[in-house]
Design a protein around this motif. Structure first.
Motif, PDB file in Angstrom:
ATOM      1  N   GLU A 324      14.794 -38.568 -16.835  1.00 23.62           N
ATOM      2  CA  GLU A 324      15.185 -39.013 -15.684  1.00 23.62           C
ATOM      3  C   GLU A 324      15.564 -39.416 -16.041  1.00 23.62           C
ATOM      4  O   GLU A 324      16.286 -40.470 -14.339  1.00 23.62           O
ATOM      5  N   THR A 325      15.666 -40.679 -16.618  1.00 25.39           N
ATOM      6  CA  THR A 325      17.181 -42.093 -16.423  1.00 25.39           C
ATOM      7  C   THR A 325      18.165 -41.370 -15.918  1.00 25.39           C
ATOM      8  O   THR A 325      19.146 -42.391 -16.100  1.00 25.39           O
ATOM      9  N   LEU A 326      19.206 -40.637 -16.527  1.00 26.79           N
ATOM     10  CA  LEU A 326      20.057 -39.789 -16.526  1.00 26.79           C
ATOM     11  C   LEU A 326      20.278 -40.233 -14.837  1.00 26.79           C
ATOM     12  O   LEU A 326      21.610 -40.096 -14.128  1.00 26.79           O
ATOM     13  N   ALA A 327      19.598 -39.058 -14.280  1.00 25.02           N
ATOM     14  CA  ALA A 327      19.041 -39.341 -12.870  1.00 25.02           C
ATOM     15  C   ALA A 327      19.526 -40.747 -11.772  1.00 25.02           C
ATOM     16  O   ALA A 327      20.372 -41.052 -11.017  1.00 25.02           O
ATOM     17  N   MET A 328      18.706 -41.810 -12.511  1.00 21.04           N
ATOM     18  CA  MET A 328      18.835 -43.275 -12.145  1.00 21.04           C
ATOM     19  C   MET A 328      20.450 -43.537 -12.483  1.00 21.04           C
ATOM     20  O   MET A 328      20.425 -44.754 -11.553  1.00 21.04           O
ATOM     21  N   ASN A 329      21.470 -43.774 -13.784  1.00 17.06           N
ATOM     22  CA  ASN A 329      22.312 -43.969 -13.467  1.00 17.06           C
ATOM     23  C   ASN A 329      23.322 -44.211 -13.057  1.00 17.06           C
ATOM     24  O   ASN A 329      23.638 -45.190 -12.632  1.00 17.06           O
ATOM     25  N   MET A 330      23.343 -42.714 -11.860  1.00 20.79           N
ATOM     26  CA  MET A 330      24.746 -42.249 -11.406  1.00 20.79           C
ATOM     27  C   MET A 330      23.828 -43.767 -10.069  1.00 20.79           C
ATOM     28  O   MET A 330      25.018 -43.880  -8.931  1.00 20.79           O
ATOM     29  N   ALA A 331      22.854 -43.505  -9.921  1.00 21.01           N
ATOM     30  CA  ALA A 331      21.883 -44.175  -8.634  1.00 21.01           C
ATOM     31  C   ALA A 331      22.736 -45.392  -8.817  1.00 21.01           C
ATOM     32  O   ALA A 331      22.964 -46.337  -7.795  1.00 21.01           O
ATOM     33  N   VAL A 332      22.476 -46.453 -10.283  1.00 24.25           N
ATOM     34  CA  VAL A 332      23.012 -47.483 -10.238  1.00 24.25           C
ATOM     35  C   VAL A 332      24.463 -47.542  -9.785  1.00 24.25           C
ATOM     36  O   VAL A 332      24.076 -48.862  -9.221  1.00 24.25           O
ATOM     37  N   SER A 333      25.698 -46.586 -10.412  1.00 21.84           N
ATOM     38  CA  SER A 333      26.673 -46.935  -9.800  1.00 21.84           C
ATOM     39  C   SER A 333      27.410 -46.656  -8.395  1.00 21.84           C
ATOM     40  O   SER A 333      28.095 -47.925  -8.130  1.00 21.84           O
ATOM     41  N   LEU A 334      25.972 -46.160  -8.127  1.00 19.00           N
ATOM     42  CA  LEU A 334      26.395 -46.192  -6.600  1.00 19.00           C
ATOM     43  C   LEU A 334      25.925 -47.206  -5.906  1.00 19.00           C
ATOM     44  O   LEU A 334      26.957 -47.106  -4.915  1.00 19.00           O
ATOM     45  N   THR A 335      24.835 -47.753  -6.392  1.00 19.81           N
ATOM     46  CA  THR A 335      24.388 -49.037  -5.140  1.00 19.81           C
ATOM     47  C   THR A 335      25.619 -50.038  -4.968  1.00 19.81           C
ATOM     48  O   THR A 335      25.863 -50.543  -4.660  1.00 19.81           O
ATOM     49  N   VAL A 336      26.101 -50.272  -6.658  1.00 19.94           N
ATOM     50  CA  VAL A 336      26.696 -51.450  -6.956  1.00 19.94           C
ATOM     51  C   VAL A 336      28.067 -51.169  -6.269  1.00 19.94           C
ATOM     52  O   VAL A 336      28.591 -52.354  -5.427  1.00 19.94           O
ATOM     53  N   GLU A 337      28.639 -50.143  -6.115  1.00 24.29           N
ATOM     54  CA  GLU A 337      30.142 -49.569  -5.315  1.00 24.29           C
ATOM     55  C   GLU A 337      29.870 -49.702  -4.069  1.00 24.29           C
ATOM     56  O   GLU A 337      30.750 -49.547  -3.127  1.00 24.29           O
ATOM     57  N   GLY A 338      28.206 -49.047  -3.252  1.00 25.68           N
ATOM     58  CA  GLY A 338      28.013 -49.233  -1.760  1.00 25.68           C
ATOM     59  C   GLY A 338      28.671 -50.950  -1.648  1.00 25.68           C
ATOM     60  O   GLY A 338      28.413 -51.262  -0.913  1.00 25.68           O
ATOM     61  N   SER A 339      28.237 -51.258  -2.406  1.00 24.01           N
ATOM     62  CA  SER A 339      27.709 -52.706  -1.645  1.00 24.01           C
ATOM     63  C   SER A 339      29.376 -53.415  -2.023  1.00 24.01           C
ATOM     64  O   SER A 339      29.949 -54.413  -1.024  1.00 24.01           O
ATOM     65  N   PHE A 340      30.508 -53.008  -2.699  1.00 28.05           N
ATOM     66  CA  PHE A 340      31.615 -53.371  -3.550  1.00 28.05           C
ATOM     67  C   PHE A 340      32.100 -52.663  -1.779  1.00 28.05           C
ATOM     68  O   PHE A 340      33.200 -53.639  -1.257  1.00 28.05           O
ATOM     69  N   ASN A 341      32.092 -51.394  -1.522  1.00 23.94           N
ATOM     70  CA  ASN A 341      32.529 -50.852  -0.560  1.00 23.94           C
ATOM     71  C   ASN A 341      32.032 -50.449  -0.162  1.00 23.94           C
ATOM     72  O   ASN A 341      32.165 -48.574  -0.395  1.00 23.94           O
ATOM     73  N   ARG A 342      31.201 -50.847   1.689  1.00 24.64           N
ATOM     74  CA  ARG A 342      30.206 -49.237   1.999  1.00 24.64           C
ATOM     75  C   ARG A 342      30.851 -48.426   2.460  1.00 24.64           C
ATOM     76  O   ARG A 342      30.326 -46.790   2.830  1.00 24.64           O
ATOM     77  N   SER A 343      32.392 -48.614   3.578  1.00 24.92           N
ATOM     78  CA  SER A 343      33.009 -47.841   3.893  1.00 24.92           C
ATOM     79  C   SER A 343      33.255 -46.121   2.984  1.00 24.92           C
ATOM     80  O   SER A 343      33.162 -45.318   4.347  1.00 24.92           O
ATOM     81  N   GLN A 344      32.479 -46.303   1.903  1.00 24.52           N
ATOM     82  CA  GLN A 344      33.066 -45.332   0.709  1.00 24.52           C
ATOM     83  C   GLN A 344      31.655 -45.034   0.911  1.00 24.52           C
ATOM     84  O   GLN A 344      32.148 -43.880  -0.347  1.00 24.52           O
ATOM     85  N   LEU A 345      30.808 -45.145   1.154  1.00 23.36           N
ATOM     86  CA  LEU A 345      29.400 -44.545   1.004  1.00 23.36           C
ATOM     87  C   LEU A 345      29.283 -42.975   0.992  1.00 23.36           C
ATOM     88  O   LEU A 345      28.646 -42.345   0.031  1.00 23.36           O
ATOM     89  N   ALA A 346      29.281 -42.354   1.846  1.00 21.94           N
ATOM     90  CA  ALA A 346      28.921 -41.023   2.477  1.00 21.94           C
ATOM     91  C   ALA A 346      30.068 -39.721   1.186  1.00 21.94           C
ATOM     92  O   ALA A 346      29.504 -39.229  -0.066  1.00 21.94           O
ATOM     93  N   ALA A 347      31.147 -41.038   0.900  1.00 23.02           N
ATOM     94  CA  ALA A 347      31.878 -39.650   0.073  1.00 23.02           C
ATOM     95  C   ALA A 347      31.774 -40.238  -1.623  1.00 23.02           C
ATOM     96  O   ALA A 347      31.181 -39.354  -2.295  1.00 23.02           O
ATOM     97  N   ASN A 348      31.211 -41.023  -1.822  1.00 21.28           N
ATOM     98  CA  ASN A 348      30.643 -41.670  -3.343  1.00 21.28           C
ATOM     99  C   ASN A 348      29.352 -41.054  -3.656  1.00 21.28           C
ATOM    100  O   ASN A 348      28.993 -40.369  -4.630  1.00 21.28           O
ATOM    101  N   CYS A 349      28.363 -41.101  -2.454  1.00 14.98           N
ATOM    102  CA  CYS A 349      27.080 -39.951  -2.162  1.00 14.98           C
ATOM    103  C   CYS A 349      27.640 -39.074  -2.598  1.00 14.98           C
ATOM    104  O   CYS A 349      27.144 -37.538  -4.146  1.00 14.98           O
ATOM    105  N   GLN A 350      28.278 -38.309  -2.069  1.00 12.53           N
ATOM    106  CA  GLN A 350      28.578 -36.626  -2.295  1.00 12.53           C
ATOM    107  C   GLN A 350      29.287 -36.443  -4.304  1.00 12.53           C
ATOM    108  O   GLN A 350      28.979 -35.376  -4.874  1.00 12.53           O
ATOM    109  N   ARG A 351      29.835 -37.172  -4.548  1.00 11.03           N
ATOM    110  CA  ARG A 351      30.271 -37.236  -5.526  1.00 11.03           C
ATOM    111  C   ARG A 351      29.695 -37.579  -6.990  1.00 11.03           C
ATOM    112  O   ARG A 351      29.599 -36.916  -7.936  1.00 11.03           O
ATOM    113  N   ALA A 352      29.322 -38.889  -6.540  1.00 10.04           N
ATOM    114  CA  ALA A 352      27.849 -38.592  -7.475  1.00 10.04           C
ATOM    115  C   ALA A 352      26.221 -37.849  -7.571  1.00 10.04           C
ATOM    116  O   ALA A 352      26.423 -36.946  -8.683  1.00 10.04           O
ATOM    117  N   LEU A 353      26.844 -37.193  -7.027  1.00 11.31           N
ATOM    118  CA  LEU A 353      25.391 -36.203  -6.755  1.00 11.31           C
ATOM    119  C   LEU A 353      25.935 -34.611  -7.252  1.00 11.31           C
ATOM    120  O   LEU A 353      24.804 -33.969  -8.109  1.00 11.31           O
TER     121      LEU A 353
END
Length: 487
Positions: A324-353
């Motif tokens: 289960e932690t594996l599922a959360m690990n990509m979410a950790v990185s997604l949150t950090v990158e969303g804070s650095f550049n939220r304009s890429q949120l949709a694309a980053n969500c797609q790729r992380a998923l």
């Protein structure tokens, strides 16, 4: 397990190149008969998916989203391998009863250590990218608050020890109680330091720390089996943790933080305490709910069953939680990158998923099929009692991927109320299900409660997640409103 949060658009150091354009913009989630299907071309066999992942790996490792995400996933894999070795030695050198009692104490220690730390992980992941010259103070204050709160709560637990059952009787007395309180403080800092590394975009250090920590822990476990047969597992868990805090935090405060300040200090606006407090007030109820699922459920189970049976439960539950932690690990990185550049949120969500399913899907299937063999390594009792629980937890990971990506997107969009609603709802479902089914189904009740609850929540959030993943998935109206609110 770590829950992260974020709610506002931040660009650090004019580093748009650090968050490349999405390499798989066509990835999307489609609804077919109410079932979530990951699309992006024809369906591929597992072998083809692995080949595609290998082909993309060099490019992924140049992308901060995947570099941090893969580092944390690799850390989970390393932790799983070393953890299995550790628990295998524990079942060999310690009796089943001692194993169960030590597992119960470790679970309680992690529960209290995470009371505040789990909420503060969100603040660290959210605000380290924009903290600038205040980064060191933000991390240090988080350590202090988490440790003080954890020790206070643990003290209350020790004062009410008789009501928690015989599995916690070893903590009675001044010496054992003091060691437990120190352990809680140590583990709270240990929980936050990995998130600090991820927030500093240096999650690649986390696996190195885990390898050293795991090896020392295994050596101490064996060394203490003769002199401390009843407490050796718990002691071998905590002492290496305390040792690991020294070099890792030296790296954080004296190397990485100064470098981060130098790179970002002139272009970031450090968050105000009021802003951080408002964020924590919105995010913490949800984080506390996840804490109830991850740590309170095992503590409750330990208070209801005998030590040997809890040992069987904890082994299967530990292995299931690692997946289960594996599922959360990509979410950790997604949150950090969303804070650095939220304009890429949709694309980053797609790729992380997409990457999360490519990696976690085969692992979940292999765990489901191989559960009897995996648990048999620890002894016949573990396989006899733990297989149904491990299989159910492996299946529950699949809807959990959708939930974690969705929660990370909500954090990046600053939708704290919706975030809390999803997390609180999931916690209520899991807790009520586990408590109601435990007298009837035994330890398998926890797996049933997890799977049914996460399937229901995944179904409820699916339409909203699909909108986020679409071309306009991070609605500009939402972004503009949240930016205005936090300006």
């Amino acid at each position: 397990m770590r829950t992260l949060a974020g709610d506002e658009n931040t660009r650090v150091g004019s580093r748009l190149a650090d968050v490349p354009e999405p390499d798989v913009p066509e990835a999307a989630v489609a609804a077919t008969g109410g079932t979530a299907t990951l699309t992006g071309g024809p369906s591929q066999a597992p072998r083809g998916r692995l080949a595609a992942l290998r082909a993309r790996l060099p490019k992924d490792l140049r992308d901060p989203l995947f570099l941090n995400g893969y580092a944390l996933m690799f850390n989970t894999g390393i932790t799983a391998v070393l953890g299995m070795g550790y628990w295998l030695l524990a079942t060999h050198f310690y009796t089943a009863a001692d194993f169960g009692r030590n597992q119960a104490v470790i679970t309680a220690m992690r529960l209290f250590a995470s009371l505040t730390a789990l909420g503060l992980t969100g603040a660290l992941a959210r605000y380290i990218p924009m903290a600038g010259r205040r980064t060191g103070g933000l991390i240090g204050r988080s350590y202090l608050i988490a440790g003080a709160t954890a020790v206070t709560a643990a003290l209350g637990f020790l004062l009410t020890l008789p009501i928690w059952g015989p599995n916690y009787s070893s903590l009675a007395g001044f010496g054992p109680g003091l060691f437990f309180l120190a352990s809680v403080a140590i583990w709270s800092v240990f929980t936050l330091q990995d998130v600090a590394l991820a927030g500093l975009r240096k999650a690649t250090w986390v696996p190195i720390n885990s390898i050293c920590f795991g090896l020392v822990k295994m050596g101490m476990l064996v060394a203490l089996s003769a002199s401390l047969p009843q407490q050796g597992i718990f002691v071998s868990w905590i002492v290496p943790t305390a040792i690991a805090l020294i070099p890792v935090n030296y790296l954080i405060f004296y190397v990485l933080v100064p470098r981060h300040v130098k790179q970002t200090g002139s272009v970031t606006k450090p968050p105000r305490l009021r802003e951080i407090g408002r964020f924590l007030a919105g995010d913490y109820p949800g984080s506390f709910s996840i804490l109830a699922i991850v740590y309170f459920v095992p503590v409750y189970v330990a208070s209801q069953i005998d030590d040997v049976t809890f040992g069987y439960f904890s082994m299967a539950h530990t292995l299931g939680s690692m997946i289960e932690t594996l599922a959360m690990n990509m979410a950790v990185s997604l949150t950090v990158e969303g804070s650095f550049n939220r304009s890429q949120l949709a694309a980053n969500c797609q790729r992380a998923l997409r990457r999360a399913f490519m990696i976690i899907g085969p692992i979940a299937v292999a765990t489901f099929v191989g559960a009897p063999l995996i648990l048999a390594v620890f002894g016949p009792g573990y396989a006899e009692h733990g297989v149904p629980l491990l299989r159910l937890m492996a299946l529950a990971v699949l809807p959990r991927v959708l939930i974690e990506i969705y929660l990370s997107a909500l954090r990046a969009l600053g939708e704290a109320r919706r975030l809390a609603l999803v997390q609180v709802g999931l916690a209520v479902l899991v807790l009520s299900g586990a408590i109601a089914l435990l007298p009837v189904m035994g330890i398998t009740a926890v797996g049933c409660a997890l799977l049914s609850s996460e399937l229901l929540v995944a179904a409820l959030i699916f339409n909203r997640l699909r909108k986020i993943l679409s071309a306009g998935g991070a609605p500009e109206a939402v972004i503009s409103r949240q930016t205005a609110e936090t300006a």
